[in-house]
Write a protein that holds these residues in place. Structure first.
Motif: not given
Length: 194
Positions: A87-92, A111-119, A121-125
Motif C-alpha cells: 500500500r505504498d501508493w506514492r512509490l507505486g 491496470a497495476l497503477l489502478c490497483n495500487v490506487y485502489a488498495a 483507497g485513492r478512488w479519484e486517482e
C-alpha cells in the motif's frame, strides 16, 4: 565446491522468502568480494524482492535503477506489484509512471497503477487513470487487445500454405497425439486396466 550464480539465486530467494535482510545483504556482497561473481538481473531482482518483503521498497527501487534499460520494465513491473500489496501508493505511482514512459502501450502498467490506487483507497486517482485509458481508446484489461490477437491469427492464416508453417502443424499434431495418448493411459490406469 564453489557456489555459482544459480546457487546465489537460490540463497537470495530463500532470504527473501524468510525476510532475512542482513543475511541476504551479506550473501549478495560475498558474490563479488569472495567468489568473484558479477550479479546478474536475477540477483538484482532477488535482492529487490528481499528489500520489498521487509518493507524497504525505496531501497528496492534504488537497486533496480542500476540494471540495464532493456530489463528495467520487467523489474519495475514486479516492484510495482509489491507496492500494491504494501500500500505504498506514492512509490507505486512513481514506478508506474516510469513504466508507462518505458512502455506506453502496455495496458498492464495502467491496470497495476489502478490497483495500487485502489488498495490505498485513492478512488479519484483510479477514475482518473481509467479515464486516461478510455481517452486513449484502450480497453481496461491487462495484456494484448483482442484486435492485436486477431491480426496475428489472420497473418498466420494468410501464411498458412507456406512450407515453414507445415513444420509447425506437424509439431502441433505430434503434441496433440502425445497428449491424447497420455490422457488415455491415465484413464486406463485410474480404472485399473493394464
Amino acid at each position: 565446491m564453489q557456489p555459482d550464480g544459480v546457487t546465489f539465486i537460490g540463497v537470495l530467494c530463500a532470504c527473501a522468502r524468510l525476510g532475512l535482510l542482513e543475511d541476504g545483504r551479506a550473501y549478495y556482497e560475498q558474490m563479488s568480494t569472495v567468489y568473484n561473481l558479477k550479479p546478474t538481473f536475477a540477483h538484482h531482482w532477488c535482492m529487490a524482492n528481499l528489500y520489498g518483503s521487509v518493507g524497504l521498497l525505496e531501497e528496492a527501487e534504488g537497486l533496480l535503477q542500476s540494471i540495464p534499460e532493456d530489463l528495467k520494465a520487467r523489474a519495475l513491473g514486479g516492484l510495482l506489484g509489491l507496492c500494491r500489496f504494501r500500500r505504498d501508493w506514492r512509490l507505486g505511482e512513481r514506478i508506474a509512471l516510469r513504466l508507462i514512459e518505458l512502455e506506453p502501450s502496455n495496458n498492464a502498467h495502467y491496470a497495476l497503477l489502478c490497483n495500487v490506487y485502489a488498495a490505498a483507497g485513492r478512488w479519484e486517482e483510479v477514475h482518473r487513470v481509467k479515464a486516461i485509458m478510455k481517452e486513449r481508446d484502450e480497453r481496461f484489461s491487462p495484456g494484448h487487445r483482442l484486435v492485436n490477437l486477431n491480426e496475428i491469427v489472420d497473418e498466420f492464416k494468410i501464411r498458412e500454405r507456406q512450407p515453414e508453417n507445415q513444420e509447425i502443424y506437424a509439431i502441433m499434431d505430434d503434441l496433440a497425439s502425445r497428449l491424447k495418448l497420455d490422457c488415455k493411459e491415465k484413464e486406463q490406469s485410474d480404472l485399473g486396466i493394464k
